[in-house]
Motif scaffolding. Sequence first.
Motif, PDB file in Angstrom:
ATOM      1  N   MET A   9       6.316  45.362 -14.090  1.00  0.00           N
ATOM      2  CA  MET A   9       4.921  45.075 -15.335  1.00  0.00           C
ATOM      3  C   MET A   9       4.640  43.680 -16.114  1.00  0.00           C
ATOM      4  O   MET A   9       3.639  42.761 -15.881  1.00  0.00           O
ATOM      5  CB  MET A   9       5.954  45.894 -16.320  1.00  0.00           C
ATOM      6  CG  MET A   9       5.257  47.664 -15.803  1.00  0.00           C
ATOM      7  SD  MET A   9       5.752  48.458 -18.051  1.00  0.00           S
ATOM      8  CE  MET A   9       4.959  48.456 -18.581  1.00  0.00           C
ATOM      9  N   ILE A  10       6.025  43.051 -15.715  1.00  0.00           N
ATOM     10  CA  ILE A  10       5.568  41.397 -16.221  1.00  0.00           C
ATOM     11  C   ILE A  10       4.827  41.073 -15.141  1.00  0.00           C
ATOM     12  O   ILE A  10       4.073  39.919 -15.483  1.00  0.00           O
ATOM     13  CB  ILE A  10       7.191  40.802 -16.193  1.00  0.00           C
ATOM     14  CG1 ILE A  10       7.753  41.764 -17.475  1.00  0.00           C
ATOM     15  CG2 ILE A  10       7.221  39.377 -16.743  1.00  0.00           C
ATOM     16  CD1 ILE A  10       9.570  41.194 -17.951  1.00  0.00           C
ATOM     17  N   GLU A  11       5.285  40.751 -14.207  1.00  0.00           N
ATOM     18  CA  GLU A  11       4.786  40.602 -12.844  1.00  0.00           C
ATOM     19  C   GLU A  11       2.842  40.427 -12.904  1.00  0.00           C
ATOM     20  O   GLU A  11       2.265  39.797 -13.141  1.00  0.00           O
ATOM     21  CB  GLU A  11       5.291  40.283 -11.353  1.00  0.00           C
ATOM     22  CG  GLU A  11       6.826  39.271 -11.617  1.00  0.00           C
ATOM     23  CD  GLU A  11       7.172  39.733 -10.836  1.00  0.00           C
ATOM     24  OE1 GLU A  11       6.891  40.163  -9.338  1.00  0.00           O
ATOM     25  OE2 GLU A  11       9.057  39.757  -9.980  1.00  0.00           O
ATOM     26  N   ALA A  12       2.799  42.370 -12.902  1.00  0.00           N
ATOM     27  CA  ALA A  12       0.965  42.266 -13.241  1.00  0.00           C
ATOM     28  C   ALA A  12       0.470  41.792 -14.346  1.00  0.00           C
ATOM     29  O   ALA A  12      -0.828  41.771 -13.812  1.00  0.00           O
ATOM     30  CB  ALA A  12       1.318  43.241 -12.681  1.00  0.00           C
ATOM     31  N   GLY A  13       1.637  41.843 -15.485  1.00  0.00           N
ATOM     32  CA  GLY A  13       0.769  41.227 -16.354  1.00  0.00           C
ATOM     33  C   GLY A  13       0.849  40.127 -16.692  1.00  0.00           C
ATOM     34  O   GLY A  13       0.072  38.989 -17.712  1.00  0.00           O
ATOM     35  N   LEU A  14       1.888  39.025 -16.156  1.00  0.00           N
ATOM     36  CA  LEU A  14       1.313  37.849 -15.877  1.00  0.00           C
ATOM     37  C   LEU A  14       1.241  36.989 -14.769  1.00  0.00           C
ATOM     38  O   LEU A  14       2.064  36.985 -13.975  1.00  0.00           O
ATOM     39  CB  LEU A  14       2.471  36.980 -16.447  1.00  0.00           C
ATOM     40  CG  LEU A  14       2.682  37.304 -18.104  1.00  0.00           C
ATOM     41  CD1 LEU A  14       3.963  36.566 -18.633  1.00  0.00           C
ATOM     42  CD2 LEU A  14       1.960  36.786 -18.503  1.00  0.00           C
TER      43      LEU A  14
END
Length: 78
Positions: A9-14
């Motif tokens: 989720m973090i890597e997709a959002g950033l």
Amino acid sequence: MNPETIRQMIEAGLPGAVAEVAGDDGVHFEARVIFTGFAGKLPLARHRMVYATLGDKMGGEIHALSLKTQTPDEAGAR
């Protein structure tokens, strides 16, 4: 919730970020996030950027998330 899902989720959002997430009880986690977009931002702003990627999971499925946020230059200096 599990560390791998949070990392994704973090890597997709950033886009372009690299995240390492740990936690073994399903609600308390710690993450190290390296992202060029953190340059020039104060720690609180960086944390808000990460929290935004997790949306309503924060305070719900994710009870606590300890963050270490760095730019690639900051990470390389260590």
